[in-house]
Motif scaffolding. Structure first.
Motif, short mmCIF file in Angstrom:
data_model
loop_
_atom_site.label_atom_id
_atom_site.label_comp_id
_atom_site.label_asym_id
_atom_site.label_seq_id
_atom_site.Cartn_x
_atom_site.Cartn_y
_atom_site.Cartn_z
N TYR A 98 1.60 -37.85 3.67
CA TYR A 98 0.95 -37.22 2.53
C TYR A 98 0.28 -38.33 1.74
O TYR A 98 0.94 -39.29 1.31
N VAL A 99 -1.03 -38.23 1.56
CA VAL A 99 -1.79 -39.30 0.91
C VAL A 99 -2.44 -38.79 -0.37
O VAL A 99 -2.81 -37.60 -0.47
N GLU A 100 -2.59 -39.70 -1.32
CA GLU A 100 -3.24 -39.39 -2.59
C GLU A 100 -4.31 -40.45 -2.85
O GLU A 100 -4.01 -41.65 -2.91
N ASP A 101 -5.56 -40.01 -2.97
CA ASP A 101 -6.68 -40.90 -3.18
C ASP A 101 -6.61 -41.51 -4.57
O ASP A 101 -6.53 -40.79 -5.57
N GLN A 102 -6.63 -42.85 -4.62
CA GLN A 102 -6.49 -43.53 -5.91
C GLN A 102 -7.79 -43.55 -6.71
O GLN A 102 -7.78 -43.80 -7.91
N GLN A 103 -8.93 -43.29 -6.04
CA GLN A 103 -10.21 -43.24 -6.75
C GLN A 103 -10.63 -41.80 -7.06
O GLN A 103 -11.29 -41.54 -8.06
N ASN A 104 -10.25 -40.86 -6.19
CA ASN A 104 -10.62 -39.46 -6.37
C ASN A 104 -9.36 -38.60 -6.26
O ASN A 104 -8.98 -38.19 -5.15
N PRO A 105 -8.70 -38.30 -7.36
CA PRO A 105 -7.41 -37.60 -7.36
C PRO A 105 -7.41 -36.24 -6.67
O PRO A 105 -6.36 -35.76 -6.23
N THR A 106 -8.58 -35.61 -6.55
CA THR A 106 -8.62 -34.29 -5.89
C THR A 106 -8.50 -34.42 -4.37
O THR A 106 -8.29 -33.41 -3.68
#
Length: 478
Positions: A197-205
């Motif tokens: 499960y990944v979360e984009d650090q520049q684009n939170p969506t």
């Protein structure tokens, strides 16, 4: 006659009534409202799937018992079921309304006699296993190959109902190069494939579950089809030797005659002149190190491939195999932590060194490969084994009654059966040592190079070995 006929008819009527099938009736349909993720089930293979509860009149088979057995033993997550409704018959049988994760099969299956409990033809299933100690949790990664192929999902594909169609991000190209934090890891129970499960650090969506091999910690491996060109180094026989990326290319100028000034930012942009400028011999040398292949940017085919390159393309650059390099082989024996002792066919310097003076066998082939190519320890070991050089015999030597090695001027005179030689007052016995190959040593084929092998299993044998050894081939063993 009339009475006989009447009696026959009466019997027939009673028989027909007794054989009529008795059907169950189903109660009202109820929708299951518990947590949907807790209603994942798998077939047990003991019951078929029907359009209605199986004992109700008019029920038709959707998936036979045999088909359900195949779904039960399947290695695909798509063959799990989600239970979402229930009916109970007047006989107390519970039938669940279920559908496979890929929506291929849908119907009622017998679920036992106890409401709110999965039994009979289905059982509860854990579609994934959480990996709370995975080493990647907490680390940052990037999309390996941004595009539409490996995207993010609401759940690892087919582990939840409709997750096979529930994409969070349908195209990751705009987010190439973004740093993604891994916060969770799960393994698909049936396939064994790992998802993060990944979360984009520049684009939170931008977040969701993604196949682990679709992300990387190596930023240099990232491919952006809007700015990059994939490169395959291909041998003349069509084999792909190595692959890499020409990244962040500059578009051709307006006349398409040279490198322009604007960075490419869309797939299909002509970038041939910048690609040619970057794909030099010096650029390729470290990439091809250890393969044994050489690249020449000036060949006509390579020049043409580079000049025609557009972002998002994959181009093939031709490489040629280097000249054959023959390696001699050095043999060693190592006992415990002592320094390796060379096994050599040279005359021993002392009586004690006779155990390390061996006779090398004649080999019918050379240990050789393309100059600059790497070889593994297994390659060395397999070569020696194939050429019957997996055992080496020492020369004959003698031991006196105290176990000391003594030199003899005539090895053939040494007794092979315990008999004494030389004199009764100086009893000695013939011995030789057999060395067995245990490992090779990895290296690189080079001109006049030497490979190494270890024969660390040594067994002293009573008697002479001179009758069973071959003449040495010093050009191979050295």
């Amino acid at each position: 006659m009339g009475l006989a006929a009447l009696s026959f008819g009466a019997v027939a009527t009673v028989s027909t009534t007794a054989s009529a099938k008795s059907y169950a009736t189903a109660g009202a349909y109820s929708k299951l409202t518990t947590d949907a993720t807790k209603r994942n089930v798998e077939a047990t293979g003991t019951n078929a799937l029907y359009t209605k509860p199986g004992t109700v009149k008019g029920a038709k088979v959707v998936a036979s018992k045999a088909t359900m057995a195949k779904l039960a033993s399947s290695k695909k997550s798509a063959d799990y079921f989600r239970a979402y409704g229930v009916k109970t018959t007047n006989r107390g049988s519970v039938y669940y309304r279920v559908v496979t994760m890929d929506q291929k099969y849908r119907g009622y299956v017998y679920g036992g006699k106890v409401a709110d409990t999965f039994g009979g033809g289905i059982k509860a299933a854990e579609t994934t296993t959480a990996n709370t100690t995975d080493s990647m949790i907490g680390k940052t990664v990037t999309f390996t190959n941004p595009g539409t192929a490996n995207v993010t999902w609401t759940a690892p594909k087919y582990t939840q109902y409709k997750s096979g169609a529930s994409k969070v991000v349908k195209n990751t190209t705009p987010f190439a190069g973004d740093t993604l934090k891994v916060t969770k890891a799960e393994t698909k129970t049936r396939e064994g494939s790992l998802y993060y499960y990944v979360e984009d650090q520049q684009n939170p969506t931008v977040n969701g579950w993604i196949y682990s091999k679709a992300v990387t910690t190596d930023a240099s491996a990232v491919y952006n089809q809007a700015t990059d060109v994939k490169v395959n180094f291909v041998a003349t026989d069509g084999t792909t030797v190595k692959s890499t990326t020409l990244a962040k290319l500059t578009a051709n100028n307006a006349d398409n005659t040279a490198v322009g000034t604007a960075k490419a930012n869309a797939k299909g942009t002509a970038v041939g002149f910048d690609a040619q400028a970057k794909a030099t011999n010096d650029w390729a040398t470290p990439l091809l190190k250890g393969t044994g292949y050489d690249y020449n940017a000036a060949t006509a085919s390579n020049t043409a491939a580079l000049l025609s390159a557009k972002t998002g393309d994959t181009i093939n650059l031709t490489v040629t195999k280097g000249a054959q390099a023959v390696q001699s082989i050095s043999a060693y024996y190592q006992d415990g932590v002592k320094n390796p002792v060379p096994l050599t066919n040279k005359t021993a310097a002392s009586d004690a060194d006779l155990v390390y003076q061996v006779t090398f066998p004649t080999l019918t082939a050379a240990f050789a490969g393309a100059n600059g190519a790497n070889y593994t320890a297994v390659d060395v070991q397999n070569f020696l084994t194939t050429n019957k050089a997996n055992t080496l015999n020492s020369v004959d030597y003698a031991k006196d009654a105290d176990g000391n090695i003594v030199k003899t001027t005539d090895p053939k005179a040494l007794g092979v059966d315990g008999k004494t030689v030389q004199s009764d007052t100086n009893k000695v016995q013939a011995y030789h040592t057999v060395y067995t190959l245990t490992s090779g040593v990895a290296g690189t084929y080079t001109t006049d190079g030497t490979a190494s092998a270890f024969y660390n299993t040594a067994k002293e044998v009573k008697g002479s070995a001179s009758a069973t050894t071959n003449t040495g081939n010093v050009s191979v063993f050295g």
